[in-house]
Structure formats: C-alpha cells, structure tokens
Design a protein around this motif. Structure first.
Motif, short mmCIF file in Angstrom:
data_model
loop_
_atom_site.label_atom_id
_atom_site.label_comp_id
_atom_site.label_asym_id
_atom_site.label_seq_id
_atom_site.Cartn_x
_atom_site.Cartn_y
_atom_site.Cartn_z
N VAL A 1 0.88 -1.17 0.00
CA VAL A 1 0.00 0.00 0.00
C VAL A 1 0.92 1.23 0.00
O VAL A 1 1.79 1.35 0.87
CB VAL A 1 -0.91 0.01 1.25
CG1 VAL A 1 -1.78 1.28 1.26
CG2 VAL A 1 -1.80 -1.24 1.28
N GLN A 2 0.71 2.12 -0.98
CA GLN A 2 1.56 3.31 -1.07
C GLN A 2 0.69 4.55 -1.21
O GLN A 2 -0.25 4.58 -2.00
CB GLN A 2 2.50 3.22 -2.28
CG GLN A 2 3.35 4.48 -2.47
CD GLN A 2 4.43 4.32 -3.53
OE1 GLN A 2 4.50 3.30 -4.21
NE2 GLN A 2 5.27 5.34 -3.67
N TYR A 3 1.04 5.57 -0.41
CA TYR A 3 0.41 6.89 -0.60
C TYR A 3 1.54 7.92 -0.60
O TYR A 3 2.33 7.96 0.35
CB TYR A 3 -0.60 7.20 0.50
CG TYR A 3 -1.35 8.49 0.22
CD1 TYR A 3 -2.47 8.48 -0.59
CD2 TYR A 3 -0.88 9.70 0.71
CE1 TYR A 3 -3.14 9.66 -0.89
CE2 TYR A 3 -1.53 10.89 0.41
CZ TYR A 3 -2.67 10.86 -0.40
OH TYR A 3 -3.32 12.03 -0.73
N ALA A 4 1.61 8.69 -1.66
CA ALA A 4 2.67 9.71 -1.80
C ALA A 4 4.04 9.04 -1.59
O ALA A 4 4.38 8.09 -2.30
CB ALA A 4 2.44 10.87 -0.84
N ASN A 5 4.79 9.45 -0.56
CA ASN A 5 6.13 8.91 -0.35
C ASN A 5 6.20 7.88 0.77
O ASN A 5 7.27 7.62 1.32
CB ASN A 5 7.12 10.05 -0.06
CG ASN A 5 7.41 10.85 -1.31
OD1 ASN A 5 7.48 10.30 -2.40
ND2 ASN A 5 7.55 12.16 -1.17
N ASP A 6 5.05 7.32 1.14
CA ASP A 6 5.02 6.32 2.21
C ASP A 6 4.56 4.97 1.66
O ASP A 6 3.49 4.88 1.04
CB ASP A 6 4.08 6.76 3.34
CG ASP A 6 4.59 8.01 4.05
OD1 ASP A 6 5.82 8.13 4.21
OD2 ASP A 6 3.77 8.86 4.43
N ILE A 7 5.37 3.95 1.89
CA ILE A 7 5.04 2.58 1.44
C ILE A 7 4.97 1.67 2.66
O ILE A 7 5.86 1.69 3.51
CB ILE A 7 6.11 2.05 0.47
CG1 ILE A 7 6.14 2.85 -0.84
CG2 ILE A 7 5.88 0.57 0.15
CD1 ILE A 7 7.26 2.45 -1.80
N SER B 1 4.40 9.85 7.25
CA SER B 1 3.56 11.01 7.60
C SER B 1 2.10 10.82 7.21
O SER B 1 1.23 11.52 7.70
CB SER B 1 4.12 12.26 6.92
OG SER B 1 4.10 12.07 5.51
N THR B 2 1.82 9.86 6.30
CA THR B 2 0.45 9.77 5.76
C THR B 2 -0.29 8.48 6.10
O THR B 2 -1.48 8.38 5.83
CB THR B 2 0.47 9.91 4.22
OG1 THR B 2 1.20 8.80 3.67
CG2 THR B 2 1.10 11.22 3.78
N LEU B 3 0.38 7.48 6.63
CA LEU B 3 -0.27 6.19 6.85
C LEU B 3 -0.25 5.80 8.32
O LEU B 3 0.72 6.04 9.03
CB LEU B 3 0.45 5.08 6.03
CG LEU B 3 0.53 5.29 4.52
CD1 LEU B 3 1.34 4.18 3.87
CD2 LEU B 3 -0.86 5.37 3.89
#
Length: 559
Positions: free
Chosen positions: A28-34, A133-135
C-alpha cells in the motif's frame, strides 16, 4: 492525518499471493510512504528443477527503499513470513508483528544472522502505529490455524484499506481467541475504501468446521488405537499441535516430536505461552522403542509427502530412530497443498504396505479442517466491511474469480472489483479507482545459497539435461595444419548406456571427425563455427537414430 493533495495517489498492488498459493506480499503506497503487508515464500513447482524455495521479486521496493516504512505481518505461517530473511538482506526496515509471529520470525533471523540488524516492533490487536507522515495501521483479531493472527487496517488520506490476513470465523476456537466481530463491524461502519480478502476457500460452499471438531476425532482415534499413534501435520498449525498434546494427555500416553521445523515451532510456542504442554508428557525420540507401544504418540512433519521429511523417511524405513510397525495408527492431519497430491499418495501407499492403519483427510475422517473461511464466512467479512472497492487476494485465479462473484452477490458493484496479477496496480485518487500499469514482479528462485542466480535459461538447461541427457565431445586439433591430433572422445551422461551403444557412438565419432575435416579443408577455423557445425551435424544424426535431443557440448583444444 495530513491533508490530501489532489495530485497524490493511493496505490495498492501485490508482489505475490494473487493467481498463486504462497509468497504473499502486498503493498500500500500513498505519496512517499510505502507499507508492505507480509513477506512469504512458496514451494517450487514441478518444472523448477533443483529449486528449494521461491520468493517475491522486490525490485520495486529496493528501488524505493527510502519510502518503505515497514513490513507488517498478519501471522506466522511460512507463506507470510518465510521470505523475510531474504527480503531484509536487501531492505533493512522495521518489522511489525504479534508476539508469536515475531517469535517465529526471530528464529528465522537468527539462522540468517540478521537478528541484531533488524528492528522488530511488537504489536497486538489494540495497537496503532504511524507509518510515515500519511499512513497509520490498526489491527483486529482473526481466527486461523495459528494463534495471534490479525487483520490490518491501513488508514490513508484517501480512506481505509483493510487486509483481512488469513481467516475463518471459528466460534469455538481452541485457544479461546475469538475473532473480533465488533471491531470489524466498527471498521466497516467508519467506511472501508478497499478490502483485500483471503480467497483460499472461495470455491467451498457453506462454513468451515471448527478446529475443536478435530480434537474430538483425535481423542477418539487415540483411545481406540492398540499400538503407537503417529500424527503428521503442518509444523506451523499450532492449534492442531495443541489438540494432539491434549489427546495424548487424556489417553495417558507420552509424546515425542520429530522433525526440525516441528521441534522449533513447539519450543517457541511453548516458551511464549501459546502451547500448554503438561509436565512429563514429552519424551526423547530415543525412548520410543523402550516404551509399550500403546503408550506412545509421535508428532512429526511430512503431511505433504516431502521427500526428506520425518514421515516419508519412516514410510521408507530409512528413519534413524523410528520404524513404522504393523498395527501402528498413522494420522495425516492435513490436506495436500495443490501439486503435492502425488507425493502424499505415495507416502500413504508405503505406510499401508508396512501394515499401518492410515487415516487421512481424503477418507472423510474428520482429522483435518481448513484454517480458511468458506463462502458464507467470506460473505460475512464482506458484509461486515462493506467496502467501496474489493480486491480478492490469497488464491489461484479461479479462487479470486469465485470470490469476486461472492462480492457481487452481496451487492458490490462489479466495476469496483479488481482481479489482479502480481505487479498490477490499482490506483485510487479522489475516491475513483482504476487499474494503472505494472511494477516489476515475478519469482526469485532460491537454490542452495544462491538467491536469484538461477533464471529461466538455467532452468531450461536443467530440464533439457533431465529429459535427454548430455554428450560432451572432446577434440584436440594441431595449431600448425588443423588436423585432428586426438579424439574425438565422446562422453555420455543420461543419454545412452555406453557399453550397449558402442556402434552408435563410433558412428558419432566418425561424423564429428568428417565434419571437422571438411571445415578445415574449407579453411574454416573459427572456434564458434567449428562448435556450431559439430553440434548441428551430430544433433541431426542422433535425432535420426534415437529421436532424442541430448545437450551437446563440443570442447575443442589446440596444441
């Protein structure tokens, strides 16, 4: 949660575990977070000659290593944690898992010499972990054939992504660890953007029976058995092992454990409190033959007919410590994994020849139930989560397709169901999902200490060698005038038996000599041309004579 930027996308894909059984790995990836969910292995298919295990291709993760925030584990089975030692060598990121899962992982990392370098974070069903920062990840308890199994909810700025892990709904679990239906319902109520759900038993109607049923059957068999009882099951099926221990205790027998992986799992699970082993019940394998036959239970590996496993060696009478005797009861408490049916069948035949009473899952014996939910349980999970988008995972393609149909039957829009191959991405932006290209994905083959150094060309050569053998042609030529100084000598392995085929090999010698002499007379002295011509002429002759195509290796030397 950080504010969603319109140009950031949520991407979901599998590097293993879809359109196959095993090597589960989801991203699962959002922006620069995997975030990576699980890192499993699978066992080789029949045409992967000499290969020990297969792991996912993690090229995408290594190329984006600075974005990978961690690997989250759902439970401790090999098809979910077995690839970790290989993955962590190339990708040193934190590993998140429950107590038993990390216990089993630590044993693997110790063997691989990675324990000191790997950050391990203990989680439980109520944990919340921030991943970049996002997950954010939260968890919920599930039932499976191993304790401490969890599902994962990844909270993203686009919405929640839920991965069920492997699950069934067992209302009378062996360890009293009930699936947390309330938590699942709460997650569903908050809203699930995408659900990745276990498809293993999507073809099986109804409900999967409770593991408790197996305990009742085992107890009954143990009481009726006149002599020793041998039980083979998956080493990682901790609930089944507990039921064997309970039946051993209630019938006043002693238990010995054989097989390295079984000993490892029992030791770790008992140390961590996941197995209740009464004092004095365990004996050493050396003591088995000193005890009365009706007082002994042997728990071993080999439920899949693996050639080197304890049960297979007992069936062939090659085990160092235990022989199967006429009248022994052998219980194979597992179903064959697809592709292993032949090996299991062979083991059962050999056990019957030795005079054993063999009880196995194909005989409607009740000695095995699945750890995966059947159709009604899969529908229940879908109804609890009510996802907008549905991605069936963990199964061969037909299972994923059946699971997709179950999704449609409970009201999910067919356009919102994605059947993926490994590497295929689902991209979600501003609530809208679509398939969007592929990342590098495939199999990395492990052979001995080599990781990924055996590819399709090496496998093709192995296949060729296994089918028609090899001929090595050795010739020495004179540097001065190009005449044949010695040879041709032909060495055959796996092609024909030399003593019975002298005429054929003499004619082959003559063909090699005449081919070389013809080329020399035409002033062809490039080694590549000489070798190609020898291979072609000899290959043609051998095919005409034998209808076989051995691998031909010409070795030409100059003096």
């Amino acid at each position: 949660m950080s504010k969603k930027m319109n140009n950031d996308k949520l991407t979901i894909f599998a590097l293993g575990g879809v359109a196959e059984i095993g090597k589960n790995m989801y991203v699962v990836q959002y922006a620069n977070d995997i975030v990576v969910i699980d890192a499993g292995l699978k066992f080789p298919e029949e045409d992967m000659l000499g290969i020990d295990i297969v792991i996912p291709d993690i090229t995408y993760l290594t190329e984006n290593r600075d974005k990978v925030r961690g690997i989250v584990l759902t439970h401790g089975h090999e098809d979910h944690i077995g690839g970790l030692p290989y993955v962590l060598k190339n990708l040193n990121v934190p590993v998140y898992g429950t107590k038993l899962t990390l216990g089993l992982v630590e044993n693997k990392l110790k063997e691989a010499g990675l324990l000191g370098d790997t950050k391990r974070v203990l989680i439980h069903a109520d944990s919340e972990i921030q991943l970049g920062s996002t997950l954010k990840a939260t968890f919920f308890k599930t039932n499976h054939s191993i304790p401490d199994s969890v599902g994962v909810c990844i909270e993203t700025p686009e919405g929640n992504v839920v991965h069920t892990g492997d699950f069934k709904f067992d209302h009378t679990p062996v360890n009293d660890q009930f699936a947390d239906l309330h938590r699942m319902g709460e997650i569903g109520k908050k809203g699930v953007l995408a659900l990745l759900s276990d498809s293993t038993n999507a073809e099986k109607p109804g409900f999967t029976p409770s593991e408790k049923n197996v305990g009742i059957v085992l107890d009954d068999i143990f009481r009726k058995a006149q002599q020793r009882v041998v039980v083979a099951t998956f080493a990682s099926n901790v609930h089944r092992i507990q039921q064997v221990i309970d039946a051993t205790y209630s019938t006043d027998r002693k238990l010995t454990i054989i097989g390295r992986s079984m000993v490892n799992v029992v030791t770790i699970a008992a140390e961590l409190g996941y197995l209740n082993v009464p004092d004095g019940i365990l004996i050493d394998p050396d003591e088995v033959n000193k005890m009365a036959a009706d007082r002994v239970v042997i728990l071993c590996t080999g439920s899949q007919g693996e050639p080197m496993s304890a049960l297979t060696r007992m069936a062939r009478s090659t085990h160092r410590k235990v022989d199967i005797l006429p009248g022994d009861t052998v219980i194979i408490a597992a179903t064959p994994v697809p592709g292993n049916e032949k090996y299991v069948g062979r083991t059962i035949d050999e056990l019957f020849r030795l005079g054993a009473e063999v009880i196995y899952s194909g005989s409607n014996s009740g000695v095995h139930v699945s750890g995966h939910g059947s159709q009604e349980e899969l529908k229940l999970m879908l109804n609890l989560m009510r996802p907008k988008y549905f991605i069936p995972v963990h199964g061969e393609y037909r299972m994923l397709r059946k699971h997709a149909l179950l999704g449609e039957s409970v009201g999910i829009d067919p356009d919102n169901i994605f059947l993926l191959d490994i590497g295929e991405m689902v991209e979600i932006q501003n609530g809208a999902a679509r398939k969007a290209g592929k990342v590098p994905a495939g199999n990395v083959l492990i052979d001995g200490l080599g990781v990924g150094d055996v590819g399709n060309i090496v496998l093709r050569d192995r296949k060729l060698l296994s089918q028609d053998g090899i001929l090595v042609v050795v010739v020495t030529l004179s540097k001065q005038d190009g005449t044949i100084v010695s040879g041709p000598d032909i060495i055959s392995r796996g092609f024909v038996y030399v003593r019975e085929s002298e005429g054929l090999l003499e004619e082959a010698n003559r063909i090699v000599s005449s081919t070389l002499e013809k080329l020399m007379s035409e002033n062809v002295n490039e080694w590549a041309s000489l070798k190609t011509n020898v291979k072609d002429s000899l290959g043609r002759f051998l095919y005409e004579q034998t209808r076989r195509r051995p691998m031909i290796l010409p070795i030409i030397m100059e003096v």
